[in-house]
Design a protein around this motif. Structure first.
Motif, PDB file in Angstrom:
ATOM      1  N   ILE A  27     -12.131 -10.910   2.370  1.00 38.82           N
ATOM      2  CA  ILE A  27     -12.405  -9.471   2.235  1.00 38.82           C
ATOM      3  C   ILE A  27     -11.098  -8.682   2.292  1.00 38.82           C
ATOM      4  O   ILE A  27     -10.866  -7.789   1.480  1.00 38.82           O
ATOM      5  N   ILE A  28     -10.233  -9.028   3.230  1.00 37.47           N
ATOM      6  CA  ILE A  28      -8.948  -8.331   3.354  1.00 37.47           C
ATOM      7  C   ILE A  28      -8.113  -8.540   2.089  1.00 37.47           C
ATOM      8  O   ILE A  28      -7.507  -7.600   1.569  1.00 37.47           O
ATOM      9  N   SER A  29      -8.114  -9.750   1.553  1.00 39.40           N
ATOM     10  CA  SER A  29      -7.367 -10.024   0.313  1.00 39.40           C
ATOM     11  C   SER A  29      -7.901  -9.204  -0.852  1.00 39.40           C
ATOM     12  O   SER A  29      -7.133  -8.649  -1.642  1.00 39.40           O
ATOM     13  N   ILE A  30      -9.209  -9.105  -0.968  1.00 37.39           N
ATOM     14  CA  ILE A  30      -9.817  -8.317  -2.048  1.00 37.39           C
ATOM     15  C   ILE A  30      -9.435  -6.842  -1.916  1.00 37.39           C
ATOM     16  O   ILE A  30      -9.087  -6.189  -2.900  1.00 37.39           O
ATOM     17  N   ILE A  31      -9.457  -6.323  -0.704  1.00 35.97           N
ATOM     18  CA  ILE A  31      -9.088  -4.917  -0.473  1.00 35.97           C
ATOM     19  C   ILE A  31      -7.623  -4.691  -0.843  1.00 35.97           C
ATOM     20  O   ILE A  31      -7.283  -3.714  -1.513  1.00 35.97           O
ATOM     21  N   ILE A  32      -6.743  -5.584  -0.440  1.00 37.43           N
ATOM     22  CA  ILE A  32      -5.314  -5.458  -0.752  1.00 37.43           C
ATOM     23  C   ILE A  32      -5.081  -5.514  -2.261  1.00 37.43           C
ATOM     24  O   ILE A  32      -4.322  -4.714  -2.816  1.00 37.43           O
ATOM     25  N   ILE A  33      -5.746  -6.418  -2.938  1.00 33.94           N
ATOM     26  CA  ILE A  33      -5.617  -6.519  -4.397  1.00 33.94           C
ATOM     27  C   ILE A  33      -6.101  -5.242  -5.064  1.00 33.94           C
ATOM     28  O   ILE A  33      -5.465  -4.720  -5.989  1.00 33.94           O
ATOM     29  N   ALA A  34      -7.212  -4.689  -4.583  1.00 35.61           N
ATOM     30  CA  ALA A  34      -7.740  -3.442  -5.150  1.00 35.61           C
ATOM     31  C   ALA A  34      -6.754  -2.290  -4.950  1.00 35.61           C
ATOM     32  O   ALA A  34      -6.540  -1.476  -5.860  1.00 35.61           O
ATOM     33  N   ILE A  35      -6.122  -2.227  -3.796  1.00 36.90           N
ATOM     34  CA  ILE A  35      -5.134  -1.170  -3.524  1.00 36.90           C
ATOM     35  C   ILE A  35      -3.924  -1.326  -4.442  1.00 36.90           C
ATOM     36  O   ILE A  35      -3.422  -0.340  -4.995  1.00 36.90           O
ATOM     37  N   ILE A  36      -3.472  -2.549  -4.629  1.00 38.73           N
ATOM     38  CA  ILE A  36      -2.318  -2.795  -5.510  1.00 38.73           C
ATOM     39  C   ILE A  36      -2.648  -2.406  -6.947  1.00 38.73           C
ATOM     40  O   ILE A  36      -1.853  -1.743  -7.619  1.00 38.73           O
TER      41      ILE A  36
END
Length: 164
Positions: A27-36
């Protein structure tokens, strides 16, 4: 009749915690990718917008149309030049490579052309960096979203440029 309470086995409880702990990094990885991705998209839109604003300025030859003194009163260009010379001219040009040329003096362009680089900071402001090391801001006037005037401060006068 009494209800029987069922106890969860410790093994099931550990499995549930393991599943949850495995989901958290995903979940944290998906959020970080979305922010990038959002940051990249915003950067592209911003860059494109700045290029469009810059291109708009470059597509015109800007000429002085009027001047105002510090009190806001309109004055003749001869007052700006501090001369009785009546054949005053001027121009302001912007180039796609980020350079500009300002000629605002009596006589010919050889008498006082100033050059430098510029950045369009926003829809209504240009940051101008003169080759002599000074910098200033030019104001962009817009009508219906289109640049129709540029105002620069020159020797305590506001000079209004319009495009041809």
């Amino acid at each position: 009749m009494a209800k029987k309470k069922t106890k969860k086995s410790p093994a099931k409880s550990k499995q549930t915690r393991k599943k949850q702990s495995k989901k958290l990094p995903i979940i944290i990885s998906i959020i970080i990718i979305a922010i990038i991705i959002a940051a990249i998209a915003l950067s592209i839109v911003s860059c494109t917008s700045q290029q469009n604003r810059q291109s708009e300025l470059c597509s015109y030859q800007w000429i002085p149309s009027k001047a105002k003194n510090a009190s806001g009163d309109e004055v003749e260009m001869s007052e700006v030049y501090n001369t009785n010379y009546t054949s005053y001219q001027g121009s302001l040009t912007f180039k796609e490579d980020g350079r500009f040329s300002l000629w605002l003096s009596p006589g010919t362009a050889d008498d006082g052309t100033h050059t430098g680089s510029f950045n369009v900071n926003s829809d209504d402001e240009i940051e101008a960096y003169f080759d002599d090391g000074t910098n200033t801001k030019f104001k962009i006037e817009r009508k219906n979203g289109t640049a129709n005037g540029i105002i620069i401060n020159y020797n305590d006068y506001d000079i209004y440029f319009s495009h041809e």
